[in-house]
Scaffold this active site. Sequence first.
Site, PDB file in Angstrom:
ATOM      1  CG  HIS A  19       2.430  15.555 -24.460  1.00 34.81           C
ATOM      2  ND1 HIS A  19       3.221  16.655 -24.717  1.00 34.81           N
ATOM      3  CD2 HIS A  19       3.222  14.665 -23.809  1.00 34.81           C
ATOM      4  CE1 HIS A  19       4.429  16.431 -24.219  1.00 34.81           C
ATOM      5  NE2 HIS A  19       4.458  15.240 -23.665  1.00 34.81           N
ATOM      6  NE  ARG A  45      -4.194  -1.736   1.715  1.00 34.22           N
ATOM      7  CZ  ARG A  45      -4.298  -2.689   2.661  1.00 34.22           C
ATOM      8  NH1 ARG A  45      -3.529  -2.641   3.732  1.00 34.22           N
ATOM      9  NH2 ARG A  45      -5.178  -3.627   2.512  1.00 34.22           N
ATOM     10  CG  ASN A  89      -1.632  17.304 -21.069  1.00 37.13           C
ATOM     11  OD1 ASN A  89      -0.799  16.466 -20.766  1.00 37.13           O
ATOM     12  ND2 ASN A  89      -2.687  17.573 -20.323  1.00 37.13           N
ATOM     13  CG  HIS A  97       0.430  10.684 -25.410  1.00 35.18           C
ATOM     14  ND1 HIS A  97      -0.163  11.177 -24.265  1.00 35.18           N
ATOM     15  CD2 HIS A  97       1.748  10.581 -25.132  1.00 35.18           C
ATOM     16  CE1 HIS A  97       0.775  11.359 -23.349  1.00 35.18           C
ATOM     17  NE2 HIS A  97       1.940  11.020 -23.850  1.00 35.18           N
ATOM     18  CG  HIS A 103       7.279  11.060 -25.238  1.00 37.52           C
ATOM     19  ND1 HIS A 103       5.917  10.885 -25.264  1.00 37.52           N
ATOM     20  CD2 HIS A 103       7.504  12.164 -24.483  1.00 37.52           C
ATOM     21  CE1 HIS A 103       5.343  11.835 -24.543  1.00 37.52           C
ATOM     22  NE2 HIS A 103       6.295  12.631 -24.061  1.00 37.52           N
ATOM     23  CD  GLU A 161      -3.254  16.951 -16.320  1.00 34.12           C
ATOM     24  OE1 GLU A 161      -2.450  16.223 -15.757  1.00 34.12           O
ATOM     25  OE2 GLU A 161      -3.508  16.909 -17.528  1.00 34.12           O
ATOM     26  CE  LYS A 208      -0.236  14.128 -14.693  1.00 30.36           C
ATOM     27  NZ  LYS A 208      -0.513  14.476 -16.099  1.00 30.36           N
ATOM     28  CD  GLU A 224       8.114  16.159 -22.963  1.00 28.74           C
ATOM     29  OE1 GLU A 224       7.354  17.130 -22.754  1.00 28.74           O
ATOM     30  OE2 GLU A 224       7.715  15.044 -23.356  1.00 28.74           O
ATOM     31  NE  ARG A 261       1.043  17.692 -13.391  1.00 23.48           N
ATOM     32  CZ  ARG A 261       1.376  16.872 -12.412  1.00 23.48           C
ATOM     33  NH1 ARG A 261       0.804  16.980 -11.239  1.00 23.48           N
ATOM     34  NH2 ARG A 261       2.277  15.937 -12.594  1.00 23.48           N
ATOM     35  CE  LYS A 307       5.963  17.752 -15.023  1.00 21.58           C
ATOM     36  NZ  LYS A 307       6.069  16.441 -15.619  1.00 21.58           N
TER      37      LYS A 307
END
Length: 348
Positions: free
Chosen positions: A239, A112, A236, A243, A253, A228, A134, A176, A232, A218
């Site tokens: 992206h 956990r 993206n 993606h 990427h 988000e 993330k 990025e 934030r 960032k």
Amino acid sequence: MTDSMKKVKQILSSATVDIYFDASFNLLTKLVDKKNAVIVTDENIFSKHRSKFKNWNVIILKPGEQFKIQLTADAIIEQLIEFQADRSTILIGVGGGVVTDLTGYVASIYMRGIQCGFVPTTLLAMVDASIGGKNGVDVGAYKNLVGSIRQPAFLLYDYSMLNTLSDMEWSNGFAEIIKHACIFDARLFELLRKNSLAKIKKDKKLLASIVEKNVALKIAVVKKDEFEKGDRKLLNFGHTLGHALETQYDLTHGQAVALGMVFAAWLSEKLLGLQKSSEMIQVLSQYKLPTIASFDAERVFNILVMDKKRVNNTMNFILLNKIGKGVVHPLKLNQLQKFILTYTELHK
Ligand code: ADP
Ligand code: ZN
């Protein structure tokens, strides 16, 4: 430890993240108890930096995004059981985004949740993947569909790890960095425009300042908006289409994001009157990233609609008002589909 090393404390979702810039890998021995730590890395990094891992408990993964899947997470968990890892064990991800994502994910579910720390070894992981907490794994064609948000206890930046990085991976990281510049920072964009990949690779001070600037950018966003809801989302940029392209074609990427940014800039010209998108294209090619894509509109659109950013039939697309200023722009799916069709017609 190097003379120029500096330590920064950041508080994210009430967790403190200690960031060690310009540090040496060996600082790890001071940060954690070796016996109570398990390093997760991949075969490439392990073979290129073998001596660093001496006397550490190490789990070595096969490299590549195709292994960023639940099966690998399960395999890590099995090895943790073999190491008799318990709640006090700290998991240390030494690697690129794939390794840090898997490490953070497993750390968030093993018993956990146990502590983790990262030593990002790619430029991309340094400026992006390892920051913000993330993590997750891909499921079929869907990137990062399963995962959680969990902050690492520390981030250790040893820039010498980058000496073994391939040219393609350098470009990946710059995708990025260029993204950050486009959405947040016109000055950073100018700095990138005036420099080149070759020059920054050679100039360690310049590299360090660019990395630290991007980490700060960032972190500022993540701090303001950990879950988000607002700013934030801007991260993206490039992206959404990126993606979808990445899962359908043989692209890294960074390459996919570069193409996504070019499409988003084209859309920004059409919808928001963005000027100077040609400068962005120029900078992308300066950092050896692709700028022209021909792809199957329908195939890519079908993947794109599964994006986590979709809410019913609206997609929150990230566009640019100008270079240095990103905005969230809601687009109806059928509108977006038409734009993608038009764009692909233009690039046949
Ligand atoms: P990302 O590009 O998201 O950071 P990966 O974790 O897939 O993703 O890393 C990209 C590739 O670079 C992998 O093949 C990995 O093994 C390799 N790699 C990572 N760090 C280094 C390094 N410091 N030197 C050489 N290769 C590296
Ligand atoms: Zn990205």
